[in-house]
Design an enzyme around this catalytic site. Structure first.
Site, PDB file in Angstrom:
ATOM      1  N   HIS A   1     -55.602  96.677  19.332  1.00  0.00           N
ATOM      2  CA  HIS A   1     -55.915  97.864  19.879  1.00  0.00           C
ATOM      3  C   HIS A   1     -55.685  99.078  18.741  1.00  0.00           C
ATOM      4  O   HIS A   1     -56.992  99.772  18.694  1.00  0.00           O
ATOM      5  CB  HIS A   1     -54.965  98.110  21.199  1.00  0.00           C
ATOM      6  CG  HIS A   1     -55.306  99.429  21.686  1.00  0.00           C
ATOM      7  ND1 HIS A   1     -55.969  99.693  22.977  1.00  0.00           N
ATOM      8  CD2 HIS A   1     -54.947 100.731  21.409  1.00  0.00           C
ATOM      9  CE1 HIS A   1     -56.093 101.030  23.273  1.00  0.00           C
ATOM     10  NE2 HIS A   1     -55.224 101.604  22.440  1.00  0.00           N
ATOM     11  N   GLU A   2     -54.802  99.099  18.122  1.00  0.00           N
ATOM     12  CA  GLU A   2     -54.685 100.216  17.299  1.00  0.00           C
ATOM     13  C   GLU A   2     -55.643  99.926  16.078  1.00  0.00           C
ATOM     14  O   GLU A   2     -56.271 100.872  15.431  1.00  0.00           O
ATOM     15  CB  GLU A   2     -53.073 100.276  16.870  1.00  0.00           C
ATOM     16  CG  GLU A   2     -52.183 100.568  17.945  1.00  0.00           C
ATOM     17  CD  GLU A   2     -52.418 101.852  18.667  1.00  0.00           C
ATOM     18  OE1 GLU A   2     -53.457 102.679  17.987  1.00  0.00           O
ATOM     19  OE2 GLU A   2     -52.016 101.967  19.786  1.00  0.00           O
TER      20      GLU A   2
ATOM     21  N   HIS B   1     -58.753 101.359  16.979  1.00  0.00           N
ATOM     22  CA  HIS B   1     -58.676 102.946  16.455  1.00  0.00           C
ATOM     23  C   HIS B   1     -59.011 103.094  14.857  1.00  0.00           C
ATOM     24  O   HIS B   1     -59.558 103.762  14.447  1.00  0.00           O
ATOM     25  CB  HIS B   1     -57.570 103.578  16.915  1.00  0.00           C
ATOM     26  CG  HIS B   1     -57.279 103.726  18.268  1.00  0.00           C
ATOM     27  ND1 HIS B   1     -58.382 104.523  19.172  1.00  0.00           N
ATOM     28  CD2 HIS B   1     -56.009 103.527  19.233  1.00  0.00           C
ATOM     29  CE1 HIS B   1     -57.898 104.822  20.457  1.00  0.00           C
ATOM     30  NE2 HIS B   1     -56.619 104.191  20.543  1.00  0.00           N
TER      31      HIS B   1
ATOM     32  N   HIS C   1     -62.324 102.785  14.093  1.00  0.00           N
ATOM     33  CA  HIS C   1     -62.889 104.021  14.294  1.00  0.00           C
ATOM     34  C   HIS C   1     -62.902 105.156  13.203  1.00  0.00           C
ATOM     35  O   HIS C   1     -63.989 105.778  13.173  1.00  0.00           O
ATOM     36  CB  HIS C   1     -62.586 104.650  15.628  1.00  0.00           C
ATOM     37  CG  HIS C   1     -63.487 105.520  16.390  1.00  0.00           C
ATOM     38  ND1 HIS C   1     -63.199 106.097  17.719  1.00  0.00           N
ATOM     39  CD2 HIS C   1     -64.795 105.641  16.349  1.00  0.00           C
ATOM     40  CE1 HIS C   1     -64.209 106.876  18.018  1.00  0.00           C
ATOM     41  NE2 HIS C   1     -65.221 106.646  17.161  1.00  0.00           N
TER      42      HIS C   1
END
Length: 691
Positions: free
Chosen positions: A475-476, A479, A482
């Site tokens: 999940h991190e 990010h 991104h």
């Protein structure tokens, strides 16, 4: 500022950094350097903004919007380093400085964001934007700049601006206090585990508990801390009901202990000030103000999504509750299921129904291997590669750094991984940056950070992750991608500078790859033998993924609903935070055996600052998109399909805030997201199994 100033030439924050890739020289940076550096950065930025404001020439995009994008570079540089340390490696001196910096930051930005002359220049450009011949990215930047100033109160009369400035300063102080209180309660509490207290706990958990004790100067002992990565596996595995209750109550009481770290009064004041600020700006509630500038647009839209998910999730949770109570009775237990029992008996039920438990797969989820898996997926999807660097300065010896290169082998970014829990770090997991990608005047490569709170292996043993931990890592890293893949011109549109109910799409979407057989078969290897994850265990793990989703969904949605109610009801109704919490949970029919994922006094997402205030729903809004988006790869028949991956890169990961998020999603998927994809992913469209 009150701190004695160090000479500028001796302050590493005010000098050029002659380090690889001009990265912060952490070993040279001392707490006493920050206040003088902020002082200089505030002065520089104010002078830059004054020059833009009083430019005698006719406002145009370059002398107003682009000039603003160029301003404040020193402030960004100093603040990025400072807030990384505040969150990931603080000390009493840093936290004390943080109190002053948060106040000064508000006092610095208030006159800028409410500058009537500057706003007049922006508004003039915004009014004639269609005739300016702007690129799509420039038009988006102008619109976002206008919106930001308008929503900050730049168009208010002077009396209202004065009050807004006072509110902003006070909210900055209160948000900082909230997070410091929470960290204080987390640092102050631990529970030592004697030999008799370890029944049911795995060897890997005990090893991590010993490492946590060593981190606190208690070598030879084993402790449970209030880090979620310590609490949740303890509640799941411990055979001692009394100790489970003790740990659970300490975890859920953070910020609510009637001590110097109590957050109840802080919350009440925050809510009153947010309500007043929204009223000054003409909105009926803070949620209405906050959500206008989001994909959801209105509190009603948010409530509609949450209630749609709540009903099937609650039904599933109640069915599971009855099954867990039956299991307790079957074992001869003469007690009613309590919140500190749920994870323990849910794990037993999962072992029975799915023949699977977390402890069986954990030896295969080695942290280093999961990092490799995250990197490999990014390489296969986007062509980027990762090479560890030992020559980059870091803020703690545990931090690792990798150089990221593009398909052509050119430098793309640096990625910092800070994975282990320690007392100097706030709880949770997050992505941030020390520098954002841009190419306004030159190509600037980002410095992206992932921070987690995993348990460290004891005595040099590898760190082993639970399935939830492994999902958090992906999940991190989503990010992080991104930020690393960002390909925009202007700093304000870089990377994760998007709506909060879109920012979770790249992160939650990336979680899908972690649980795919194609990935686990390669990277899930036993930490002692190196043997790959057995096919039978893999199948049982995949089959068990939807187990206990009623609990997980109820835990999340109830928190999101309470957040929404805090910011839609009058602040006067929230004067007693505990009573408000009880009332709202009764209203929605919250099962007594499940607690909020974040009780109000520890809900840092919404009270440590306002980024997620009225916005905790964002994770679920994004999940509608991520569940639907991964379907594009499934429909292509290849989770690394090149054409789909290219659209994902171009439309989602690299575009930052340079386009409207709804438009970006449709460009990738070819249509709007299909809402039931979320319920299917969580297994909530099926009829609950009643014991």
């Amino acid at each position: 500022m009150s701190e004695t100033s160090a000479p500028a030439e001796a302050n590493p924050l005010l000098k050029a950094w002659h380090t690889p890739f001009e990265t912060p020289p952490f070993a040279e940076i001392l707490p006493e350097h920050f206040l003088p550096a902020f002082e200089q950065a505030f002065a520089d930025h104010s002078a830059e903004v004054a020059a833009i404001t009083h430019d005698p020439t006719q406002p145009d995009f370059d002398n107003t919007i682009t000039a603003m994008e160029r301003s404040g570079r020193l402030l960004s540089k100093v603040a990025a380093v400072f807030y990384d340390l505040v969150s990931a490696h603080s000390n009493p001196q840093i936290l004390e400085i943080d109190k002053e910096v948060s106040l000064r930051m508000a006092r610095h930005w208030n006159p800028i964001m409410m500058n009537a002359v500057l706003f007049g220049r922006i508004a003039m450009l915004h009014e004639k934007r269609a005739k300016l011949g702007l690129t799509g990215e420039q038009l988006r930047l102008l619109e976002r700049t206008y919106t930001r100033f308008h929503r900050a109160g730049a168009g208010l009369d002077e009396a209202a601006k004065v009050r807004m400035a006072e509110i902003n300063e006070r909210l900055a102080h209160l948000g900082t206090s909230f997070s410091h209180h929470l960290l204080g309660d987390e640092q102050d509490w631990f529970m030592e585990l004697g030999e008799a207290d370890r029944a049911g706990l795995s060897d890997t958990f005990v090893a991590a508990a010993k490492a946590a004790a060593e981190e606190r100067g208690m070598a030879g002992k084993a402790i449970v801390t209030l880090s979620r990565s310590s609490v949740e596996p303890f509640l799941q595995s411990s055979e001692s009901r009394d100790l489970r209750e003790k740990v659970y109550k300490a975890f859920t009481a953070r910020g609510d202990n009637g001590n110097s770290n109590d957050n109840n009064e802080t919350i009440v004041e925050i809510l009153k000030l947010r309500e007043e600020r929204a009223g000054i700006l003409g909105y009926p509630t803070y949620a209405a103000y906050r959500l206008e500038d989001s994909m959801a647009k209105t509190p009603e839209a948010v409530r509609g999504l949450l209630e749609r998910v709540w009903k099937p999730a609650r039904a599933r949770a109640l069915a599971d509750r009855d099954a867990l109570q039956a299991l307790i009775a079957e074992e001869g237990g003469n007690f009613s299921l309590a919140p500190w029992d749920w994870r323990h008996y849910a794990e037993k039920l999962r072992q029975r129904r799915a023949n699977f438990d977390d402890s069986a797969i954990k030896p295969y989820l080695v942290l280093d291997h999961m990092i490799e898996a995250a990197f490999d997926c990014a390489t296969r999807l986007f062509g980027i590669t990762f090479e560890e660097r030992k020559d980059i300065p870091v803020w703690h010896p545990d931090v690792r750094v990798w150089e990221v290169k593009d398909r052509a082998g050119q430098h793309k970014a640096l990625f910092y991984g800070d994975y282990f829990a320690r007392p100097s770090k706030r709880s949770g997991a997050w992505m941030t940056s020390l520098r954002d990608q841009e190419r306004l005047d030159a190509e600037v490569a980002p410095l992206v950070i992932n921070v987690c709170n995993f348990a460290k292996g004891a005595d040099g043993a590898p760190s082993l992750l639970s399935p939830d931990d492994a999902r958090t890592l992906f999940h991190e890293f989503g990010h992080g991608l991104h930020g690393m893949l960002s390909d925009v011109t202007y700093p304000s549109l870089s990377g994760t500078s998007v709506f909060t109910d879109f920012v979770e799409l790249p992160s939650q979407l990336y979680e899908h790859w972690q649980e795919r057989p194609e990935v686990l078969q390669r990277f899930a290897r036993h930490y002692q033998t190196g043997e790959p994850l057995p096919d039978d265990l893999l199948k049982r793990f995949l089959a068990a993924r939807k187990f206990n989703q009623g609990f997980a969904t109820v835990e999340f949605v109830s928190s999101a609903l309470v957040d929404l109610e805090f910011h839609t009801q009058p602040a006067a109704a929230c004067g007693d935070v505990r009573a408000f919490e009880r009332r709202e949970l009764e209203k929605i029919g919250m099962p007594a055996e499940i607690s909020l994922r974040h009780r109000p006094t520890q809900f840092g997402h919404i009270f440590s600052g306002d980024h997620y205030a009225s916005g905790y729903y964002s994770y679920m809004w994004s999940e509608v998109m991520d569940a639907d988006a991964f379907g594009a790869f499934e429909e292509a028949g290849d989770i690394f399909d090149p054409a789909t991956a290219k659209r994902l890169h171009d439309d989602i990961y690299s575009s930052g805030g340079s386009r409207d998020p709804e438009e970006a999603y449709i460009a990738f998927r070819g249509r709007e997201p299909e809402p039931d994809a979320l319920l299917r992913r969580r297994g909530l469209l099926e009829t609950p199994e009643v014991a």
